[in-house]
Design an enzyme around this catalytic site. Structure first.
Site, PDB file in Angstrom:
ATOM      1  N   HIS A 125       0.913  -1.292  -0.173  1.00 32.12           N
ATOM      2  CA  HIS A 125       0.394   0.651   0.169  1.00 32.12           C
ATOM      3  C   HIS A 125       1.438   1.169  -0.008  1.00 32.12           C
ATOM      4  CE1 HIS A 125      -4.186  -1.472   0.042  1.00 32.12           C
ATOM      5  NE2 HIS A 125      -3.613  -2.817   0.957  1.00 32.12           N
ATOM      6  N   ASP A 155       0.097   6.683  -3.958  1.00 26.09           N
ATOM      7  CA  ASP A 155      -1.135   6.613  -4.541  1.00 26.09           C
ATOM      8  C   ASP A 155      -1.226   8.327  -5.288  1.00 26.09           C
ATOM      9  OD1 ASP A 155      -1.954   3.912  -3.301  1.00 26.09           O
ATOM     10  OD2 ASP A 155      -3.639   4.510  -2.322  1.00 26.09           O
TER      11      ASP A 155
END
Length: 376
Positions: A125, A155
């Site tokens: 992540h 992200d």
């Protein structure tokens, strides 16, 4: 859709996070973005990342579904996907096949670690990607553990936005006569790129490889946030001498010799304590009235609830409502090719018939595909 990307058609294989952010950016700026959902997939109606799309729902594991997506991609300018390396190849939708069908296709791949390297097949992540790139190490207070900056750096900054830039760059190359190509966009690479200026400071001997000890990481008394009497916060960024002088004047510190040596890092902690006591003596609104619209380099630290209501953001339309959902407006702004207002996320598969009709599928074939569960 209006905007500088009007006339560009992008296929988006449905995923979460950075790839949809890339799709949102392309759609915001005028591209037609066709999101291919799985059968039974649901689109969150309040998710800004999914705004301004067209939607088709397909069984991507069936031969008929794969053939359908290949047909869509034959007439597209680009495709974006956010699966682990090798997944689209196993589906029969890898770049070799799709670029074979359409040599001008720009095939954008969004992953955390990249298509190659020892970590390539591992789960991860944002926090992991920015940890490996070195970006996370410098975020936090001195002597404390690194603080995850939500998932903005990996992200979205180093991932989705970087892929959007790569897609537009490659599409421009195609327009100028190049063939299509594959874009390997890794959040680790992108978040590393975001630290470029810090690497320059480090090379010049102006940066310590320790969080909370440098000019721009909260160590300096003139570049930090401070709590006010009402528990709310303000930000100060008075780096330049003339701005620092205005800060001192506003706080009645012009004649305090302790503040003369602005760049003496050894004195920063004590000076920060003095500023903290001053700012804690009055509520945030007091400091806004005193410092907003000056060259002190000041702004209140606004919550998500407050930011859309601030006069500056309101005047610029920094935030908008789409179907009752408050969200950031498309950015940046264009003087010659203004963009349309975003539209809410569509229901999954709502445009299937129209999109397949454009590919030459007649009503009978579409009905047969739906009956067989290939499309919804």
């Amino acid at each position: 859709m209006a905007g500088p990307l009007a006339g560009i058609r992008i296929i988006e294989l449905a995923g979460i996070g950075p790839a949809p952010f890339c799709g949102m950016m392309l759609a915001d700026h005028g591209a037609e973005v066709i999101r291919v959902e799985r059968i039974g997939g649901r689109i969150q109606a309040t998710d800004p990342l999914l705004r301004s799309r067209r939607s088709i729902a397909v069984d991507m594991k069936s031969p008929e579904g794969v053939a359908l997506i290949r047909d869509l991609a034959k007439d597209a300018d680009g495709l974006i996907e956010g699966f682990r390396p090798g997944v689209t190849e196993r589906l029969g939708l890898g770049p070799d096949i799709l670029l074979g069908d359409n040599p001008k296709l720009v095939y954008g791949r969004m992953t955390g670690w990249g298509q190659t390297g020892p970590y390539a097949q591992a789960a991860g992540h944002d926090i992991n990607y920015i940890a490996l790139s070195g970006a996370l190490h410098g975020i936090g207070r001195k002597g404390e553990k690194p603080v995850p900056p939500v998932n903005y750096l990996g992200d979205f900054g180093g991932g989705g936005m970087m892929l959007a830039f790569g897609m537009v760059s490659a599409l421009l190359a195609v327009k100028n006569g190049a063939d299509g190509q594959v874009i390997d966009c890794a959040m680790t690479d992108g978040s590393a790129l975001l630290t470029a200026m810090t690497w320059g400071f480090r090379a010049a001997g102006m940066w310590k490889d320790e969080a909370g000890t440098n000019l721009l990481d909260g160590a300096a008394h003139f570049y930090d946030t401070y709590e006010c009497a009402d528990g709310r916060f303000i930000s100060i960024g008075s780096i330049e001498p003339q701005f620092y002088a205005q800060l001192r004047e506003a706080l009645g510190l012009t004649d305090d010799p302790d503040f003369d040596a602005q760049m003496d890092a050894g004195r920063w902690p004590a000076l920060k304590d003095k500023l903290a006591a001053i700012f804690a003596s009055k509520p945030r609104d007091h400091w806004c009235e005193k410092m907003e619209h000056t060259n002190i380099c000041f702004a209140p630290v606004l919550s998500m609830a407050e930011a859309p209501e601030h006069p500056h953001n309101a005047v610029r339309g920094t935030f908008i409502e789409v179907a009752g959902v408050t969200q950031p407006a498309p950015a940046p702004r264009y003087g010659g090719t203004p963009t349309d207002a975003p539209t809410p996320p569509p229901k999954a598969g709502v445009h299937s018939d129209d999109l397949l009709g454009r590919c030459g599928y007649d009503e009978e074939k579409i009905a047969d595909l739906r009956k067989a569960g290939v499309i919804a």
